[in-house]
Design an enzyme around this catalytic site. Structure first.
Site, mmCIF file in Angstrom:
data_model
loop_
_atom_site.group_PDB
_atom_site.id
_atom_site.type_symbol
_atom_site.label_atom_id
_atom_site.label_comp_id
_atom_site.label_asym_id
_atom_site.label_seq_id
_atom_site.Cartn_x
_atom_site.Cartn_y
_atom_site.Cartn_z
ATOM 1 N N SER A 1 0.837 -1.209 0.000
ATOM 2 C CA SER A 1 0.000 0.000 0.000
ATOM 3 C C SER A 1 0.870 1.256 0.000
ATOM 4 C CB SER A 1 -0.903 0.018 1.237
ATOM 5 O OG SER A 1 -1.742 -1.109 1.260
ATOM 6 N N HIS B 1 -2.666 6.541 3.766
ATOM 7 C CA HIS B 1 -2.943 5.113 3.918
ATOM 8 C C HIS B 1 -4.241 4.882 4.700
ATOM 9 C CE1 HIS B 1 -2.240 1.161 6.040
ATOM 10 N NE2 HIS B 1 -1.964 0.805 4.812
#
Lengths: 229, 229
Positions: free
Chosen positions: B23, B48
């Site tokens: 990610s 995130h």
């Protein structure tokens, strides 16, 4: 990249008790287009929790999802979350008023052991744990796409039949397809499509549903009114 | 209104342990511009947690804020949150590794009584409660602008001297000016300007700081390295 620095540069006087309704009025005035009145309380509550109007169009509902969710909550559905954070974000007085409980299996050592043994995430293992709960069960997923994938498998195997799946994981890896997958699983859903979401979004959807049953002033649409005392 | 339905339509195979780093790599690749390396871990962690690149430019830091925050955490600062949700979102293993504790006075009946007596919000009353804590104290505010206003008053009165204020309330009423006010209070701050924010953002900032001290693989910039075992 839009910022709102031009908006509200000085304080306005609002009594603490009126902050929420003032916020919802501002949201109403800034909506990009009119909302379905049945869905509006949920959409506006999520915008309230995020200050992000993207959710006006990202939020999608299966046919009849709101009515089915309220029926389940009236029958004291258990609400299963995939994070302690989403669980913490659910309004406690509203839960108490309806006699509804929340569960989160994430911090349970047995969940961590199962995840390690099966090479999966704790979130996926936590969904397995929910198979032991009596119906109706509402799932509020605000973090882990693997939780949604696990739910799809358990639904396909006939081991779970959720009254509602709130699909609001956030992130960059497998979040988008996991949301599309749960929307094809044949169960009632409220999903925010795309990458955005989070525990605050999942909790906001839960709270919006709870408030439809507990707050007469929320002006619910016909047939979705509050529980009679 | 931007959606990401064109992105990630199919699942990619990533081991659970690698989801976070995958990610962060995607975030890195999609950043609209390079980041200050000292601030980058905090900014990327917030993106995130939200999948919202608005935070790349909304997040502002007082000079030296990250170093001052890490010093305070090394000295086992107490982290005070304005919501149970932000408290729930702070990483427990990282807290334990540093011997750092969190406090939230919101659910305390004494806070509710003080708020009622003074005609203020519970969040404002909760900040008063923090005046009794020994320094250093880090405040992580993810919900109530009135908490920031209360902090400004207590700082002005010399009753509080926060090691850091994380100012990330979300909303439509007095959120923008409250953030501007705390940025002028003369204390170290990390603030997301504008309406956006939330408990998840406040917790993400806290976690990013904790990880700089506890996760050697986060590749911290020189001088901000992990605590030696």
């Amino acid at each position: 990249m839009v910022t709102d620095f031009d908006n509200g540069d000085s304080f306005i006087h609002v009594l603490p008790v009126d902050i929420e309704s003032a916020s919802l009025s501002i949201i109403e005035a800034e909506l990009p287009h009119p909302l379905d009145p049945v869905l509006a309380p949920i959409v506006k509550r999520v915008v309230h929790a995020t200050a992000d109007f993207d959710y006006v169009d990202n939020l999608v509902f299966s046919e009849g999802a709101v009515g089915q969710a309220l029926d389940a909550l009236r029958r004291r559905a258990v609400i299963v979350t995939d994070t302690m954070m989403a669980q913490a974000g659910v309004n406690k007085p509203a839960l108490a008023a309806l006699g509804v409980q929340t569960r989160c299996f994430m911090a349970d050592p047995a969940t961590a052991r199962a995840a390690l043994a099966n090479g999966t995430t704790r979130a996926a293992a936590a969904m397995e744990r929910a198979c032991g709960l009596p119906d109706p069960v509402v799932f509020a997923i605000g973090n882990a796409p693997t939780a949604l994938v696990s739910l799809c498998r358990l639904i396909g195997e006939g081991r779970l039949s959720p009254a509602l799946v709130i699909g609001a994981p956030v992130g960059f890896v497998n979040v988008v397809p996991a949301k599309e997958l749960i929307m094809a699983a044949g169960v009632p859903y409220i999903v925010c499509r795309g990458r955005k979401g989070g525990s605050a979004v999942a909790a906001a959807v839960v709270n919006a549903l709870l408030y439809l049953l507990t707050r007469p002033t929320d002006d619910p649409p016909p047939g979705l009114g509050p529980v009679q005392p």
